[in-house]
Design an enzyme around this catalytic site. Sequence first.
Site, mmCIF file in Angstrom:
data_model
loop_
_atom_site.group_PDB
_atom_site.id
_atom_site.type_symbol
_atom_site.label_atom_id
_atom_site.label_comp_id
_atom_site.label_asym_id
_atom_site.label_seq_id
_atom_site.Cartn_x
_atom_site.Cartn_y
_atom_site.Cartn_z
ATOM 1 N N ASP A 231 0.472 -1.049 -0.080
ATOM 2 C CA ASP A 231 -0.205 -0.235 -0.258
ATOM 3 C C ASP A 231 1.006 1.260 -0.427
ATOM 4 O O ASP A 231 2.287 1.627 -0.744
ATOM 5 C CB ASP A 231 -0.802 0.095 1.472
ATOM 6 C CG ASP A 231 -2.071 1.207 1.445
ATOM 7 O OD1 ASP A 231 -2.819 1.014 0.283
ATOM 8 O OD2 ASP A 231 -1.805 1.616 1.797
ATOM 9 N N ASP B 272 -9.294 -6.298 -4.791
ATOM 10 C CA ASP B 272 -8.554 -5.138 -3.896
ATOM 11 C C ASP B 272 -9.212 -4.366 -4.335
ATOM 12 O O ASP B 272 -9.714 -3.834 -5.355
ATOM 13 C CB ASP B 272 -7.082 -4.791 -4.389
ATOM 14 C CG ASP B 272 -7.133 -3.361 -3.334
ATOM 15 O OD1 ASP B 272 -7.263 -3.030 -3.271
ATOM 16 O OD2 ASP B 272 -5.712 -4.030 -3.078
ATOM 17 N N HIS C 270 -7.372 -6.816 -0.664
ATOM 18 C CA HIS C 270 -6.078 -5.697 -0.877
ATOM 19 C C HIS C 270 -5.349 -6.502 0.655
ATOM 20 O O HIS C 270 -4.004 -5.945 0.524
ATOM 21 C CB HIS C 270 -6.712 -4.367 0.155
ATOM 22 C CG HIS C 270 -5.493 -3.458 0.123
ATOM 23 N ND1 HIS C 270 -4.713 -3.072 -0.271
ATOM 24 C CD2 HIS C 270 -4.853 -2.719 1.305
ATOM 25 C CE1 HIS C 270 -4.151 -1.842 -0.197
ATOM 26 N NE2 HIS C 270 -3.893 -1.846 1.205
#
Length: 312
Positions: A124, A259, A287
């Site tokens: 991320d 995701d 995710h």
Amino acid sequence: MKGHPVYAAAADRSHWPDYPFTARWFTHAEGRQHYVDEGTGPPVLMVHGNPSWSFVWRHLIAELRDAYRCIAPDLLGMGLSDRLARPLPALLAGYQIAALDDLVRHLTGEHQVPRHGWTVVAHDWGGPIALAWACLNAELVDRVVVLNTAVFRFPQQGLPPWWFRLLRLPVISTLAAHHTPGWVQGAVRLGVTTPLPPPVRRAFTAPYRRPRDRAAPARFLRDVPLTRRDPGWALLTVVERMLPALERKPMLVGWGMRDPVLRPVLADAWQRRFPHARVLRYPRAGHYVLEDARAQLIPAIRQFLDSTGERR
């Protein structure tokens, strides 16, 4: 800050599943940074995203620490690290890159962490932070692992969904991510395809119970670069231009294909930019790919580390 609830929590980790690691601290000018330092061997730097903290790496650390030195910091303002003074930096990611470099220099200079042979693992928002550091220190880095992150401008067909773009607006991010726990609690539910057990969910959100604890996560949302007007656009442009520094490094990409924000097309973008990379796509993972695809992905990362890079 000794009375701060995050420090009290750090003293008793029994309520955080599979996170028995010793609390360690590095003091920056802006405050103390919490990090995990487990194992011996070539260093593996793990950088989390938003809204997360070093807890997300717990299973990977447990798998690697018999042969690798696992370093997992909590970004300043997040996890168990000190909260940043207001107003927050205009571009939080750029601020974190400098702090990460300070931490690495501290570890190599004072704690016998090898200077060379680093593996960088990023998820991320940890992607732009960790890979910018890796590009600036390419001579120290042996290999790279990226998990559901983007360090280049989003292709048009890979833009996040409308609700995420709406969430980035200052007024909405202040309400949904700062003053209320909506973003933190929503991410840990929407970011997986298999619901997390309640104790794990509580551990993910534990550092973000109060509004002041959520200031950095809210700021990271606003910094996501989707247009030239966004604070992170210039940083992402620079990082994108630096990426050739990593083109000869062994690379593993692990991607959760469900995701809700970072779309599957971004996994293809990684493959185009780094044709030599091994790209693993997990069709049933979200995710938090290390949660949904733990049984497949963690052994794959271990095998990748064992078979690449130089032992020093």
